[in-house]
Motif scaffolding. Sequence first.
Motif, PDB file in Angstrom:
ATOM      1  N   UNK A   1       0.821  -1.210   0.000  1.00 27.70           N
ATOM      2  CA  UNK A   1       0.000   0.000   0.000  1.00 27.70           C
ATOM      3  C   UNK A   1       0.858   1.265   0.000  1.00 27.70           C
ATOM      4  N   UNK A   2       1.713   1.422   0.988  1.00 23.82           N
ATOM      5  CA  UNK A   2       2.463   2.667   1.112  1.00 23.82           C
ATOM      6  C   UNK A   2       3.541   2.814   0.036  1.00 23.82           C
ATOM      7  N   UNK A   3       4.414   1.807  -0.104  1.00 24.91           N
ATOM      8  CA  UNK A   3       5.465   1.927  -1.120  1.00 24.91           C
ATOM      9  C   UNK A   3       4.866   1.880  -2.529  1.00 24.91           C
ATOM     10  N   UNK A   4       3.918   0.989  -2.744  1.00 25.66           N
ATOM     11  CA  UNK A   4       3.275   0.900  -4.051  1.00 25.66           C
ATOM     12  C   UNK A   4       2.633   2.229  -4.438  1.00 25.66           C
TER      13      UNK A   4
ATOM     14  N   UNK B   1       5.232   4.731  -5.856  1.00 29.85           N
ATOM     15  CA  UNK B   1       5.996   4.414  -7.068  1.00 29.85           C
ATOM     16  C   UNK B   1       5.833   5.389  -8.234  1.00 29.85           C
ATOM     17  N   UNK B   2       4.715   6.101  -8.404  1.00 28.01           N
ATOM     18  CA  UNK B   2       4.703   7.116  -9.462  1.00 28.01           C
ATOM     19  C   UNK B   2       5.823   8.146  -9.291  1.00 28.01           C
ATOM     20  N   UNK B   3       6.231   8.387  -8.044  1.00 30.74           N
ATOM     21  CA  UNK B   3       7.306   9.333  -7.763  1.00 30.74           C
ATOM     22  C   UNK B   3       8.658   8.895  -8.297  1.00 30.74           C
ATOM     23  N   UNK B   4       8.785   7.612  -8.685  1.00 38.30           N
ATOM     24  CA  UNK B   4      10.022   7.139  -9.300  1.00 38.30           C
ATOM     25  C   UNK B   4      10.194   7.722 -10.700  1.00 38.30           C
ATOM     26  N   UNK B   5       9.077   8.111 -11.317  1.00 37.77           N
ATOM     27  CA  UNK B   5       9.107   8.519 -12.723  1.00 37.77           C
ATOM     28  C   UNK B   5       8.489   9.885 -12.986  1.00 37.77           C
ATOM     29  N   UNK B   6       7.839  10.461 -11.989  1.00 35.59           N
ATOM     30  CA  UNK B   6       7.063  11.681 -12.205  1.00 35.59           C
ATOM     31  C   UNK B   6       7.376  12.682 -11.101  1.00 35.59           C
ATOM     32  N   UNK B   7       7.462  13.947 -11.444  1.00 34.13           N
ATOM     33  CA  UNK B   7       7.792  14.994 -10.459  1.00 34.13           C
ATOM     34  C   UNK B   7       6.515  15.572  -9.853  1.00 34.13           C
ATOM     35  N   UNK B   8       6.409  15.445  -8.551  1.00 33.39           N
ATOM     36  CA  UNK B   8       5.276  16.012  -7.830  1.00 33.39           C
ATOM     37  C   UNK B   8       5.714  17.268  -7.085  1.00 33.39           C
ATOM     38  N   UNK B   9       4.825  18.274  -7.074  1.00 27.58           N
ATOM     39  CA  UNK B   9       5.129  19.512  -6.339  1.00 27.58           C
ATOM     40  C   UNK B   9       3.843  20.012  -5.682  1.00 27.58           C
TER      41      UNK B   9
ATOM     42  N   UNK C   1      -7.813  11.685  -7.083  1.00 28.44           N
ATOM     43  CA  UNK C   1      -7.689  10.226  -7.030  1.00 28.44           C
ATOM     44  C   UNK C   1      -9.082   9.637  -7.232  1.00 28.44           C
ATOM     45  N   UNK C   2      -9.246   8.846  -8.296  1.00 27.64           N
ATOM     46  CA  UNK C   2     -10.552   8.275  -8.618  1.00 27.64           C
ATOM     47  C   UNK C   2     -10.647   6.862  -8.038  1.00 27.64           C
ATOM     48  N   UNK C   3     -11.621   6.674  -7.140  1.00 24.40           N
ATOM     49  CA  UNK C   3     -11.811   5.355  -6.530  1.00 24.40           C
ATOM     50  C   UNK C   3     -10.682   4.972  -5.602  1.00 24.40           C
ATOM     51  N   UNK C   4     -10.319   5.876  -4.701  1.00 21.47           N
ATOM     52  CA  UNK C   4      -9.125   5.686  -3.863  1.00 21.47           C
ATOM     53  C   UNK C   4      -9.279   4.629  -2.787  1.00 21.47           C
ATOM     54  N   UNK C   5     -10.512   4.203  -2.508  1.00 21.85           N
ATOM     55  CA  UNK C   5     -10.684   3.205  -1.449  1.00 21.85           C
ATOM     56  C   UNK C   5     -10.218   3.734  -0.110  1.00 21.85           C
ATOM     57  N   UNK C   6      -9.187   3.114   0.450  1.00 17.45           N
ATOM     58  CA  UNK C   6      -8.650   3.537   1.750  1.00 17.45           C
ATOM     59  C   UNK C   6      -7.603   4.649   1.619  1.00 17.45           C
ATOM     60  N   UNK C   7      -7.591   5.316   0.463  1.00 17.56           N
ATOM     61  CA  UNK C   7      -6.715   6.475   0.295  1.00 17.56           C
ATOM     62  C   UNK C   7      -5.503   6.245  -0.578  1.00 17.56           C
ATOM     63  N   UNK C   8      -5.473   5.103  -1.267  1.00 17.24           N
ATOM     64  CA  UNK C   8      -4.298   4.759  -2.068  1.00 17.24           C
ATOM     65  C   UNK C   8      -4.556   5.023  -3.552  1.00 17.24           C
TER      66      UNK C   8
ATOM     67  N   UNK D   1      -3.105   9.537  -0.694  1.00 18.50           N
ATOM     68  CA  UNK D   1      -2.749  10.020   0.641  1.00 18.50           C
ATOM     69  C   UNK D   1      -1.300   9.696   1.038  1.00 18.50           C
ATOM     70  N   UNK D   2      -0.763   8.501   0.706  1.00 21.71           N
ATOM     71  CA  UNK D   2       0.679   8.330   0.899  1.00 21.71           C
ATOM     72  C   UNK D   2       1.494   9.349   0.096  1.00 21.71           C
ATOM     73  N   UNK D   3       1.064   9.664  -1.129  1.00 24.28           N
ATOM     74  CA  UNK D   3       1.760  10.688  -1.916  1.00 24.28           C
ATOM     75  C   UNK D   3       1.663  12.049  -1.231  1.00 24.28           C
ATOM     76  N   UNK D   4       0.513  12.350  -0.634  1.00 24.09           N
ATOM     77  CA  UNK D   4       0.331  13.618   0.074  1.00 24.09           C
ATOM     78  C   UNK D   4       1.260  13.713   1.284  1.00 24.09           C
TER      79      UNK D   4
END
Length: 237
Positions: free
Chosen positions: A54-57, A60-68, A74-81, A84-87
């Motif tokens: 959940x958390x590391x998965x 993983x977008x952060x391995x390839x994409x720059x967040x600022x 987030x569409x259909x985030x369920x429990x926040x994944x 929210x880990x990205x946040x």
Amino acid sequence: MSQELFSSLLSENGITLSSIQNEQFNRYFELLIEWNEKMNLTAITNRDDVYLKHFYDSFTPGLYYSFSDQRIVDIGAGAGFPSLPLKIIYPDLHVSIVDSLNKRIGFLTYLAEELGLTNVSFYHDRAEIAGKNNYHREKYDIVIARAVARMSVLSELCMPFVKNGGDFLALKGAGTAEELKDANKAIAVLGGEIVANHAFQLPKENSDRHIVQIRKVKATPKKYPRKPGTPNKQPIE
């Protein structure tokens, strides 16, 4: 994956978690397990598995994409994944979550308050309905989704939210290449263009993962998304 390994892998990618961020992840785990006893949030309850799957998965977008400080939904985030880990990792993000189950929205609202997260908003709605709403339609820099539907369906649910020049990021598993092949027409019709399909393996268990990046190059036709349930029953082909 232990919390220590989780922090170490993020550090290898240039992200050093503060003590507050580490505690936020710890509290996230505690609340996930606590609320999971009252409602179905996840089948994954072992601490090491939650940190990996959940958390590391989610990171993983952060391995390839720059967040600022982008606006992300987030569409259909369920429990926040994964949002929210990205946040937690990228505190300047402005995060919105659209989910169809009000009980989950209740959990996410409580979770955000407990973790002290700011600039987060939660919407109880179907993606097909919210995507027609001018408040959401083509207003987001990034739309993200994880394990929601196959790409031909997911594109119709997500692309209407992406502003022109923005990106749709899909977190996928094995079989992604075939899904993309089937979704080529849908992606083009909805105003998207595939930029990248990053393939890698999740640490420890070595399961296949993909981060698909689709750029919004033109406005989504007004007829999309279609009414609830239709994208799944009749994908664009």
